[in-house]
Design a protein around this motif. Sequence first.
Motif, PDB file in Angstrom:
ATOM      1  N   LEU A 360      -3.429  44.467  -1.872  1.00  0.00           N
ATOM      2  CA  LEU A 360      -2.543  45.621  -1.999  1.00  0.00           C
ATOM      3  C   LEU A 360      -2.909  46.725  -1.016  1.00  0.00           C
ATOM      4  O   LEU A 360      -2.022  47.417  -0.492  1.00  0.00           O
ATOM      5  N   ASP A 361      -4.204  46.916  -0.766  1.00  0.00           N
ATOM      6  CA  ASP A 361      -4.606  47.950   0.197  1.00  0.00           C
ATOM      7  C   ASP A 361      -4.103  47.615   1.597  1.00  0.00           C
ATOM      8  O   ASP A 361      -3.565  48.476   2.310  1.00  0.00           O
ATOM      9  N   LEU A 395       3.968  49.752  -7.971  1.00  0.00           N
ATOM     10  CA  LEU A 395       4.355  49.116  -9.233  1.00  0.00           C
ATOM     11  C   LEU A 395       3.330  48.072  -9.648  1.00  0.00           C
ATOM     12  O   LEU A 395       2.935  47.985 -10.818  1.00  0.00           O
ATOM     13  N   THR A 396       2.878  47.267  -8.691  1.00  0.00           N
ATOM     14  CA  THR A 396       1.877  46.242  -8.985  1.00  0.00           C
ATOM     15  C   THR A 396       0.568  46.885  -9.453  1.00  0.00           C
ATOM     16  O   THR A 396      -0.123  46.344 -10.317  1.00  0.00           O
ATOM     17  N   ALA A 405       5.670  54.663  -8.165  1.00  0.00           N
ATOM     18  CA  ALA A 405       6.667  53.639  -7.867  1.00  0.00           C
ATOM     19  C   ALA A 405       8.090  54.155  -8.032  1.00  0.00           C
ATOM     20  O   ALA A 405       8.946  53.948  -7.158  1.00  0.00           O
ATOM     21  N   GLU A 406       8.364  54.837  -9.150  1.00  0.00           N
ATOM     22  CA  GLU A 406       9.738  55.290  -9.375  1.00  0.00           C
ATOM     23  C   GLU A 406      10.199  56.226  -8.268  1.00  0.00           C
ATOM     24  O   GLU A 406      11.348  56.135  -7.798  1.00  0.00           O
ATOM     25  N   ALA A 407       9.321  57.114  -7.833  1.00  0.00           N
ATOM     26  CA  ALA A 407       9.694  58.056  -6.770  1.00  0.00           C
ATOM     27  C   ALA A 407      10.082  57.306  -5.500  1.00  0.00           C
ATOM     28  O   ALA A 407      11.070  57.652  -4.832  1.00  0.00           O
ATOM     29  N   MET A 408       9.319  56.283  -5.159  1.00  0.00           N
ATOM     30  CA  MET A 408       9.616  55.510  -3.948  1.00  0.00           C
ATOM     31  C   MET A 408      10.958  54.784  -4.073  1.00  0.00           C
ATOM     32  O   MET A 408      11.766  54.765  -3.139  1.00  0.00           O
ATOM     33  N   GLY A 433      14.750  48.874 -12.628  1.00  0.00           N
ATOM     34  CA  GLY A 433      14.814  48.171 -13.910  1.00  0.00           C
ATOM     35  C   GLY A 433      13.443  47.706 -14.363  1.00  0.00           C
ATOM     36  O   GLY A 433      13.103  47.773 -15.551  1.00  0.00           O
ATOM     37  N   ILE A 434      12.635  47.230 -13.407  1.00  0.00           N
ATOM     38  CA  ILE A 434      11.276  46.788 -13.744  1.00  0.00           C
ATOM     39  C   ILE A 434      10.443  47.964 -14.256  1.00  0.00           C
ATOM     40  O   ILE A 434       9.705  47.857 -15.239  1.00  0.00           O
ATOM     41  N   VAL A 435      10.570  49.118 -13.579  1.00  0.00           N
ATOM     42  CA  VAL A 435       9.846  50.317 -14.010  1.00  0.00           C
ATOM     43  C   VAL A 435      10.236  50.695 -15.428  1.00  0.00           C
ATOM     44  O   VAL A 435       9.380  50.960 -16.290  1.00  0.00           O
ATOM     45  N   LEU A 436      11.540  50.730 -15.705  1.00  0.00           N
ATOM     46  CA  LEU A 436      12.022  51.124 -17.033  1.00  0.00           C
ATOM     47  C   LEU A 436      11.567  50.130 -18.096  1.00  0.00           C
ATOM     48  O   LEU A 436      11.228  50.526 -19.220  1.00  0.00           O
TER      49      LEU A 436
END
Length: 564
Positions: A360-361, A395-396, A405-408, A433-436
């Motif tokens: 991820l980094d 998100l991950t 994540a949501e802001a992006m 949708g994944i965030v919610l």
Amino acid sequence: MTPMVTQRVVKVFIASPGDLAVERRAFKEVIDELNEGFGDGAGVKFEAIGWEDTLATTGRRSQEVINQEVDRADVFILAMHRRWGQEVPDAKPYSSYTEEEFHRAYDRWKKDSPPGQERSPEIFVFFKHIDAASMADAGPQLQKVLDFRKSLEETQQVLYKVFAEGKEAASLNLKTFVELLDRHLRAFAKGDLPKADAPLDKVLLPLAVIEEVKKAKAEAEAANARAERLALDFAEQAAKAALDGRIEEARQAFAKALDGTTNLNVLCLGFEFFNRIGDLDEAERLLRRCLAISGPEVQTADTAAAYGNLGIVLFTRGDLDGAEAMHRKSLEINEKLGRLEGMANQYCNLGIVLKTRGDLDGAEAMFRKSLAISEKLGRPEGMASDYGNLGSVLLTRGDLDLDGAEAMFRKSLAINEKLGRPEGMASDYGNLGIVLAKRGDLDGAEEMHRKSLAIEEKLGRLEGMASDYCNLGIVLAKRGDLDGEEAMYRKSLAIEEKLGRPEGMANQYCNLGIVLKTRGDLAGAREHWRKAKSLYEKIGMPHMVKKVQSLLDDLPPNGGANPE
């Protein structure tokens, strides 16, 4: 005393010309294997009928006996490759016995059935893969097969599938046919077949590439370059057919456009088409031709683009090492040429590879490099993609806040809505949708996923549809709707298999294994998780291999057998 269970007998007939003898033998083996396992549990017994089992009857035309078998079939299977069948005088108005058998079954299917009953017989048509070069120079037999494929697409009543799409060994080609046959017969027995009146898949090709083809066509006309103009004309026809959902027509038009051409615009458009319909071998072959023409060692924009696209094909196949090597070659050329847009694209592609590996980094570093260039160039579409990719990293990591994540995702969505980019909007809706869902807002999550799915269906983007079905399955799982959850995962898996995307297939095998374990089918869960683990190992995703192994380790040590 245990009552006897009455099994429903399903008669299955297979028709094919003489060039699919191996597949015909495999057909009977599939029937026997289904009866040994699946059939008992589903209360179904499949009965294979066809010319091999038809006894000769003295004084009667043998085809008449075979036609009687067609008339009593519940499922009619037509398998074809390059041959149409021998010309026969006693099958008029049909030109072969195989054609006569198909139309006999089709005519029965078209008749009105009693209210509340399904039409009979159910018809499956399977075509063995034909390479584009053969399509371009088809002889009389193959041309009849190709014409028949187009006619099926035009009717929109009988769905067909292409199997063995590639250059694999014969044993693997046969394996794809066996899996296709097995899956369709299981779905028939369970009543899970897709509807024949489903909308046609459409293939949206990049407008910029289409415009380049039109421009090149005008230049060829001005230069009176007849052969090049003809290739460009076929390419333009193919692109329009793809957009209208006439995929078979587009496939055959591209075959003619690509035959012997050295025009990079035509080859590039052909790559986009074959890549998007999942024919990765043909897509790669066209890219190799591009490299041979542009020069694999030269430092040009065309060579950089070909290497970058090769990376995309290899990534889809699950070859992360190969994909990374291609993207780094493309990046190196773009850096030497000072092509900032090309550099941004390759940083983005490398970020996707690294994220898939679990780095991820490294992925975030690549996405931020891409974003910096997109901002410098004032490329809003690039910025939207970069925001979306950064959101996926956050998100991950579990950073769901308005600063994470949501802001992006919302930044990406705002840009895509302003630009009118439905493909980007669909991706953003899916990610939101994944965030919610992770926050527990299941109604909001489902609304977002269905918005995404509606756009993807309209665009005909199979990859996006697969993701949306998977995400909807996750929402239904949180609601406890096990049947709905499984149905969504299976829809997603079917698309991933069609596209040949091992990571997507592995994800759905993993999800379905969890469903099967919940149902108490421990053997089925073990089988699906083993498939997922094997694919993750092949791709090079050790973090997912570890996750699936933990699921396997949690199963009882009895081989995963179901309890009595």
